[in-house]
Design a protein around this motif. Sequence first.
Motif, mmCIF file in Angstrom:
data_model
loop_
_atom_site.group_PDB
_atom_site.id
_atom_site.type_symbol
_atom_site.label_atom_id
_atom_site.label_comp_id
_atom_site.label_asym_id
_atom_site.label_seq_id
_atom_site.Cartn_x
_atom_site.Cartn_y
_atom_site.Cartn_z
ATOM 1 N N ALA A 53 8.581 -1.617 -5.168
ATOM 2 C CA ALA A 53 7.201 -2.043 -5.918
ATOM 3 C C ALA A 53 6.882 -2.634 -7.010
ATOM 4 C CB ALA A 53 6.157 -2.143 -4.761
ATOM 5 N N ALA A 54 6.449 -1.154 -7.820
ATOM 6 C CA ALA A 54 6.394 -1.234 -9.362
ATOM 7 C C ALA A 54 7.309 -2.550 -10.059
ATOM 8 C CB ALA A 54 6.182 0.162 -9.969
ATOM 9 N N GLN A 92 -2.569 4.725 0.204
ATOM 10 C CA GLN A 92 -2.191 3.227 0.012
ATOM 11 C C GLN A 92 -2.788 2.804 -0.978
ATOM 12 O OE1 GLN A 92 -4.178 1.736 3.456
ATOM 13 N NE2 GLN A 92 -2.197 0.923 4.456
ATOM 14 N N VAL A 93 -4.782 3.282 -1.314
ATOM 15 C CA VAL A 93 -4.527 2.672 -2.827
ATOM 16 C C VAL A 93 -4.031 3.281 -3.602
ATOM 17 C CG1 VAL A 93 -7.125 2.838 -4.539
ATOM 18 C CG2 VAL A 93 -7.126 2.874 -1.754
ATOM 19 N N GLU A 94 -4.314 4.965 -3.750
ATOM 20 C CA GLU A 94 -2.957 5.669 -4.408
ATOM 21 C C GLU A 94 -1.646 5.256 -5.513
ATOM 22 O OE1 GLU A 94 -3.624 8.661 -6.777
ATOM 23 O OE2 GLU A 94 -6.061 7.624 -5.715
ATOM 24 N N ALA A 95 -0.585 4.210 -4.058
ATOM 25 C CA ALA A 95 0.414 4.081 -4.032
ATOM 26 C C ALA A 95 0.299 2.725 -4.314
ATOM 27 C CB ALA A 95 0.972 3.029 -2.970
ATOM 28 N N TRP A 96 -0.907 1.965 -5.194
ATOM 29 C CA TRP A 96 -0.737 0.728 -4.857
ATOM 30 C C TRP A 96 -1.206 0.651 -6.909
ATOM 31 C CZ3 TRP A 96 0.525 -3.999 -4.669
ATOM 32 C CH2 TRP A 96 0.349 -4.219 -3.595
ATOM 33 N N LYS A 97 -1.540 2.309 -7.246
ATOM 34 C CA LYS A 97 -2.496 2.476 -8.417
ATOM 35 C C LYS A 97 -1.099 2.258 -9.389
ATOM 36 C CE LYS A 97 -6.574 4.461 -8.651
ATOM 37 N NZ LYS A 97 -6.459 6.379 -7.992
ATOM 38 N N SER A 98 0.078 2.957 -8.827
ATOM 39 C CA SER A 98 1.575 2.791 -10.134
ATOM 40 C C SER A 98 2.037 1.654 -9.769
ATOM 41 C CB SER A 98 2.537 3.845 -9.794
ATOM 42 O OG SER A 98 3.335 3.525 -8.085
ATOM 43 N N ILE A 99 1.850 0.313 -8.959
ATOM 44 C CA ILE A 99 2.158 -0.607 -9.285
ATOM 45 C C ILE A 99 0.963 -1.512 -11.028
ATOM 46 C CG2 ILE A 99 1.842 -3.044 -8.197
ATOM 47 C CD1 ILE A 99 2.558 -1.062 -5.447
ATOM 48 N N VAL A 100 -0.225 -1.478 -9.881
ATOM 49 C CA VAL A 100 -0.674 -1.523 -11.523
ATOM 50 C C VAL A 100 -1.109 -1.053 -12.270
ATOM 51 C CG1 VAL A 100 -3.389 -2.353 -11.590
ATOM 52 C CG2 VAL A 100 -2.295 -2.260 -9.701
ATOM 53 N N ALA A 105 0.890 -2.560 -18.077
ATOM 54 C CA ALA A 105 1.643 -1.827 -19.368
ATOM 55 C C ALA A 105 2.484 -2.940 -20.263
ATOM 56 C CB ALA A 105 3.319 -0.681 -18.893
ATOM 57 N N LYS A 106 2.861 -4.200 -19.548
ATOM 58 C CA LYS A 106 3.106 -5.266 -19.325
ATOM 59 C C LYS A 106 2.127 -6.259 -20.228
ATOM 60 C CE LYS A 106 7.848 -6.068 -18.788
ATOM 61 N NZ LYS A 106 8.583 -6.681 -17.881
ATOM 62 N N GLY A 107 0.904 -6.777 -19.608
ATOM 63 C CA GLY A 107 0.011 -6.605 -20.308
ATOM 64 C C GLY A 107 -0.410 -8.209 -19.000
ATOM 65 N N GLY A 108 0.348 -7.031 -18.368
ATOM 66 C CA GLY A 108 0.192 -8.419 -17.035
ATOM 67 C C GLY A 108 -1.721 -8.595 -16.323
ATOM 68 N N ILE A 109 -2.138 -9.376 -15.237
ATOM 69 C CA ILE A 109 -2.720 -8.914 -15.017
ATOM 70 C C ILE A 109 -2.176 -9.061 -12.728
ATOM 71 C CG2 ILE A 109 -5.248 -10.804 -14.678
ATOM 72 C CD1 ILE A 109 -4.848 -11.694 -17.688
ATOM 73 N N ILE A 110 -3.777 -8.864 -12.545
ATOM 74 C CA ILE A 110 -2.314 -8.610 -11.109
ATOM 75 C C ILE A 110 -3.896 -8.622 -9.638
ATOM 76 C CG2 ILE A 110 -2.613 -6.181 -11.237
ATOM 77 C CD1 ILE A 110 0.017 -7.194 -8.917
#
Length: 184
Positions: A53-54, A92-100, A105-110
């Motif tokens: 998902a990242a 789940q929170v830890e898994a979301w961290k690498s996605i966020v 890293a690309k300057g995006g907002i999620i």
Amino acid sequence: MKESECADTQTQQQETMPLLTPYKMGRFNLSHRLVMPPLTRQRSWNNIPQPHAALYYSQRATKGGLIITEATVISEAARGYKDTPGIWSKEQVEAWKSIVDAVHAKGGIIFCQIWHVGRVSTYEYQPNGQAPISSTSNVLKPQLQTNADEPVKFSPPRRLSTDEIPQIVNEFRLAARNAMEAGK
Ligand SMILES: Cc1cc2nc3c(=O)[nH]c(=O)nc-3n(C[C@H](O)[C@H](O)[C@H](O)COP(=O)(O)O)c2cc1C
């Protein structure tokens, strides 16, 4: 029209195209107004967001662009579709961290779309096979859902009592906090 004039006109059109103009959304400075909407994917095995998902989200991230995640369930009882991501547990929170991180890293907002399906569910998704919860005990008519060949027969829901509602509100509150924690 000469070629140079044509190019000038195109540039002017691009400059004035409202979709590509910045927008201040609260404390977020969006560089354009194209937003990726929430799109359920059902690829988070056992409700755990996966490393792929990242890649998926970072491929769709732009500098200053807003992404809203696929609907993300706030609790076990909130589930009604297979393999949708959750945001109630530490794992789940830890898994979301690498996605966020990949989006940032690309300057995006999620933003995370937090979700409870209510009665759009069946016993198999519910803890201990209990009835899905809802504001009503009326059962929904079967519906064809994505990733299913046959219409889903929803299980009869249990109507929540008024004093149970604060617990659900609290689950949303915790999920929102978890989403912010994943985005730190
Ligand atoms: C495959 C698919 C998954 C979707 N998943 C979600 C979702 O998780 N949450 C949500 O609020 N909307 C969901 N939607 C609705 C989209 O966000 C919506 O289609 C999009 O915002 C465009 O709006 P429109 O269909 O009205 O043009 C989904 C739509 C599709 C096609």
